[in-house]
Write a protein that holds these residues in place. Structure first.
Motif, mmCIF file in Angstrom:
data_model
loop_
_atom_site.group_PDB
_atom_site.id
_atom_site.type_symbol
_atom_site.label_atom_id
_atom_site.label_comp_id
_atom_site.label_asym_id
_atom_site.label_seq_id
_atom_site.Cartn_x
_atom_site.Cartn_y
_atom_site.Cartn_z
ATOM 1 N N VAL A 45 0.846 -1.195 0.000
ATOM 2 C CA VAL A 45 0.000 0.000 0.000
ATOM 3 C C VAL A 45 0.885 1.251 0.000
ATOM 4 N N PRO A 46 0.706 2.145 -0.976
ATOM 5 C CA PRO A 46 1.601 3.302 -1.112
ATOM 6 C C PRO A 46 1.263 4.434 -0.151
ATOM 7 N N GLY A 47 2.089 5.469 -0.201
ATOM 8 C CA GLY A 47 1.921 6.615 0.675
ATOM 9 C C GLY A 47 1.135 7.754 0.049
ATOM 10 N N PHE A 48 1.046 8.846 0.769
ATOM 11 C CA PHE A 48 0.368 10.069 0.338
ATOM 12 C C PHE A 48 1.053 10.606 -0.918
ATOM 13 N N THR A 49 0.254 10.939 -1.930
ATOM 14 C CA THR A 49 0.698 11.371 -3.268
ATOM 15 C C THR A 49 1.419 10.257 -4.020
ATOM 16 N N GLY A 50 1.468 9.050 -3.467
ATOM 17 C CA GLY A 50 2.152 7.941 -4.117
ATOM 18 C C GLY A 50 1.204 7.100 -4.944
ATOM 19 N N SER A 51 1.709 5.952 -5.385
ATOM 20 C CA SER A 51 0.901 5.019 -6.177
ATOM 21 C C SER A 51 1.607 3.679 -6.218
ATOM 22 N N LYS A 52 0.970 2.728 -6.847
ATOM 23 C CA LYS A 52 1.515 1.377 -6.989
ATOM 24 C C LYS A 52 2.880 1.370 -7.660
ATOM 25 N N GLU A 53 3.137 2.359 -8.525
ATOM 26 C CA GLU A 53 4.411 2.426 -9.250
ATOM 27 C C GLU A 53 5.603 2.632 -8.325
#
Length: 292
Positions: A45-53
């Motif tokens: 699970v990614p962070g704030f402003t993040g994504s799976k990439e």
């Protein structure tokens, strides 16, 4: 031989959508290139402003150990749509999504759960709530309460400027100049812009508030019987390494410091991070199987 681009998917990794009773979530799924998954799966699970990439660089290595690994965009992040309702983006609400995703990804098996940064604040809600009973739990570059330091300042800037000026202003006056000064390559710069503009603005502002105001729930988490790893970069510029080490002690958790890494060990030191996760997951599985 040409140099791989940032978004080129490694062998065994594909983009897909995970369909659940609460909606579909964009994901990157990694499977072993040879053979079939023989170990319990993992959910990242990614962070704030993040994504799976943010997990691309570790997916192939993690899957090579014999398991299915799924990295997702949370609701309102990048390629997962979200509603125009701030209540959908609190840690508690997003944690309920993780409960459902873990059940779908696991399909009857325990899941190794990893939360990066803000994703750690979200996933701990799922773990504390009791519906998710993970095979193991990893807090990656996350902390006991609201974020501090330079990343706290960045979140407060976003919170003050986004509602008034919008995403275009935030990108052109803040994020793009900072990325250029940092020497970010053009292909990654293009991706960061696309990702920012695909995010839900309401989701961004609510998540910013959540990551700033998160309460300390370490004592609640310590009551949950789950093998826990606290993993962070040696030079983390989010939560201070000392705060994360203290959190690990309070949780009686294993602690792993990634040499030379900052706030994103999966990007900055992918092989070290992947091997640390694989070792921890294998040990957790062995303990559970022996106990069961």
């Amino acid at each position: 031989m040409s140099t791989p681009r940032f978004l080129d998917l490694p062998p065994g990794v594909r983009a897909r959508r995970i369909r659940t009773p609460v909606g579909a979530f964009a994901a990157l799924e990694a499977l072993p290139v040879r053979g079939v998954p023989e170990r319990w799966p993992a959910l990242l699970v990614p962070g704030f402003t993040g994504s799976k990439e943010d997990f691309i660089a570790i997916l192939e290595t993690l899957a090579t150990a014999g398991r299915r690994v799924v990295a997702i965009d949370m609701r309102g992040q990048y390629e997962t749509p979200g509603p125009e309702d701030p209540a959908a983006y609190t840690c508690a609400a997003l944690g309920e999504d993780i409960d459902v995703l873990a059940a779908v990804v696991g399909d009857g098996e325990p899941v190794h759960l990893v939360g990066h940064s803000f994703g750690g604040l979200v996933t701990r809600e799922a773990v504390i709530g009791g519906a998710t009973k993970p095979a193991s739990y990893t807090l990656m570059s996350s902390g006991p309460a609201g974020i501090t330091g330079s990343r706290e300042k960045a979140a407060r800037v976003l919170l003050s400027e986004l509602p008034e000026f919008g995403l275009e202003y935030l990108w052109s006056h803040r994020l793009e100049p900072e990325a250029i000064v940092a020497g970010i390559p053009d292909d990654i710069l293009d991706f960061l812009r696309r990702r920012l503009f695909a995010n839900s603005p309401i989701g961004l502002t609510t998540m910013a508030t959540e990551v700033l105001d998160a309460p300390d729930r370490v004592d609640d988490l310590s009551e949950v019987d789950v093998a826990t790893l606290v993993l962070y970069g040696e030079h983390d510029d989010g939560w201070p390494p000392s705060a994360q080490a203290e959190m690990a002690s309070r949780l009686r958790a294993e602690c792993f410091v990634v040499p030379g890494a900052l706030h994103s060990p999966a990007v900055e030191a992918p092989e070290t991070t992947a091997h640390a996760l694989t070792r921890f997951w294998n040990q957790a599985e062995q303990r559970l199987l022996q106990a069961g």
